[in-house]
Design an enzyme around this catalytic site. Structure first.
Site, short mmCIF file in Angstrom:
data_model
loop_
_atom_site.label_atom_id
_atom_site.label_comp_id
_atom_site.label_asym_id
_atom_site.label_seq_id
_atom_site.Cartn_x
_atom_site.Cartn_y
_atom_site.Cartn_z
N TYR A 166 0.84 -1.19 0.00
CA TYR A 166 0.00 0.00 0.00
C TYR A 166 0.89 1.26 0.00
O TYR A 166 0.51 2.31 -0.51
CB TYR A 166 -0.95 -0.02 1.20
CG TYR A 166 -2.27 0.65 0.94
CD1 TYR A 166 -3.25 0.03 0.17
CD2 TYR A 166 -2.53 1.92 1.44
CE1 TYR A 166 -4.47 0.66 -0.07
CE2 TYR A 166 -3.73 2.56 1.20
CZ TYR A 166 -4.70 1.92 0.46
OH TYR A 166 -5.89 2.55 0.22
N LYS A 173 -3.34 8.33 3.15
CA LYS A 173 -4.56 8.12 3.94
C LYS A 173 -4.38 8.65 5.37
O LYS A 173 -5.34 9.14 5.97
CB LYS A 173 -4.94 6.64 3.96
CG LYS A 173 -5.41 6.09 2.60
CD LYS A 173 -6.57 6.87 2.03
CE LYS A 173 -7.22 6.16 0.84
NZ LYS A 173 -8.20 7.02 0.15
#
Ligand code: NAD
Length: 269
Positions: A166, A173
């Site tokens: 990720y 995020k």
């Protein structure tokens, strides 16, 4: 609302008379659509923004059953397009009640390699599209937002814990969740709320670009308290709750809809 004697026993969400901007719908699998469709079904007047001309036909097809729904082009990194989108909203709606921010992007190379090799350019792109855009959208929207308004964005657990591959999107995020809190503080005095939905993994165009996504789906379902993955329908329901007055005391929060994945420390049964 139904009634049993004098007691109300059912709460329906009626958003007629409300206006909403939904950003980030590519197709019917998009999490933006999961929430946007609920807004339409609840009677809100909506405008859906799309990143570029290429995405317009599919979006218009999706919206065809909902008469009077508007569309507007807006790449969130393009200041002129943001200005023209909000000018369009002002002209068409006069004011705005709700915003769904379901936009994220990181160059594929930054998710294929090691995090330590992230280039400055890929870092800037991921953070700009996936986190800064919430701030700039809120700034453009502020003069139009009605008292009682609500903004919802979409985030993922990799902001809190390491999820291999990720990479820079996890950092984006984390910035998005922190931005949610700062915006919630500043807009709170106008009674505008800002919340993040942390969704479990779901098959969408963006998710499919994450290397190893399919095995991520099955591992997540195995680990989750509910022994399955959450669904986009469940994201839609949480979105509707967080936008509507039902959640009037909640702001600045990151709320998980992940079938109870994030509460687990270990699974060995
Ligand atoms: P999606 O591909 O359907 O939607 C992503 C949208 O972002 C697309 O419509 C795309 O056009 C838009 N976008 C990207 N760059 C843009 C730009 N510069 N300007 C304007 N729009 C831009 O995928 P999705 O999974 O529905 O993604 C929506 C949100 O949900 C994202 O923030 C994503 O990180 C988040 N999310 C997804 C999952 C998942 O597993 N699918 C889990 C948690 C969070």
């Amino acid at each position: 609302m139904g009634r049993r004697g004098n007691l109300p026993y059912m709460i329906g969400i009626d958003l007629s008379g409300k206006t909403a901007l939904v950003m980030g719908v590519t197709n019917s699998y998009s999490l933006g659509w999961a929430i946007g469709e609920k807004l339409l079904q609840a009677g809100a007047k909506c405008i859906f923004s799309y990143q570029g001309e290429r995405l317009k036909p599919a979006l218009e097809k999706l919206l065809a059953p909902y008469e009077g729904t508007l569309t507007g082009q807006c790449d969130v990194t393009n200041e002129a397009e943001l200005e023209s989108l909000f000018a369009q909203i002002k002209a068409e709606f006069g004011s705005l009640d709700y915003i769904v921010h379901a936009v994220a992007y990181a160059p594929r190379a930054s998710m294929e390699g090691r995090f330590v090799d992230t280039t400055q350019e890929d870092w800037n792109t991921a953070l700009s599209v996936s986190a800064y855009s919430l701030v700039s959208v809120a700034r453009h929207a502020e003069p139009l937002l009605n008292e009682g308004g609500s903004i919802v964005t979409l985030t993922y657990y990799a902001s809190q814990k390491v999820v291999p591959k990720y990479n820079v999107m996890g950092i984006a995020k984390a910035a998005l969740e922190a931005s949610t809190r700062y915006l919630a503080y500043e807009l709170g005095s106008k009674n505008v709320r800002v919340n993040a939905i942390s969704a479990g993994p779901m098959r969408t165009v963006a998710a499919k670009s994450i290397p190893g996504f399919t095995s991520m789906l099955s591992k997540a379902a195995e680990m989750a308290a509910l022994k399955r993955n959450a669904t986009s329908e469940e994201v839609g329901k949480l979105g509707l709750f967080l936008l509507s007055d039902l959640s009037s005391g909640i702001t600045g929060e990151t709320t998980y809809v992940d079938a109870g994945y994030n509460i687990m420390g270990m699974s060995f049964e």
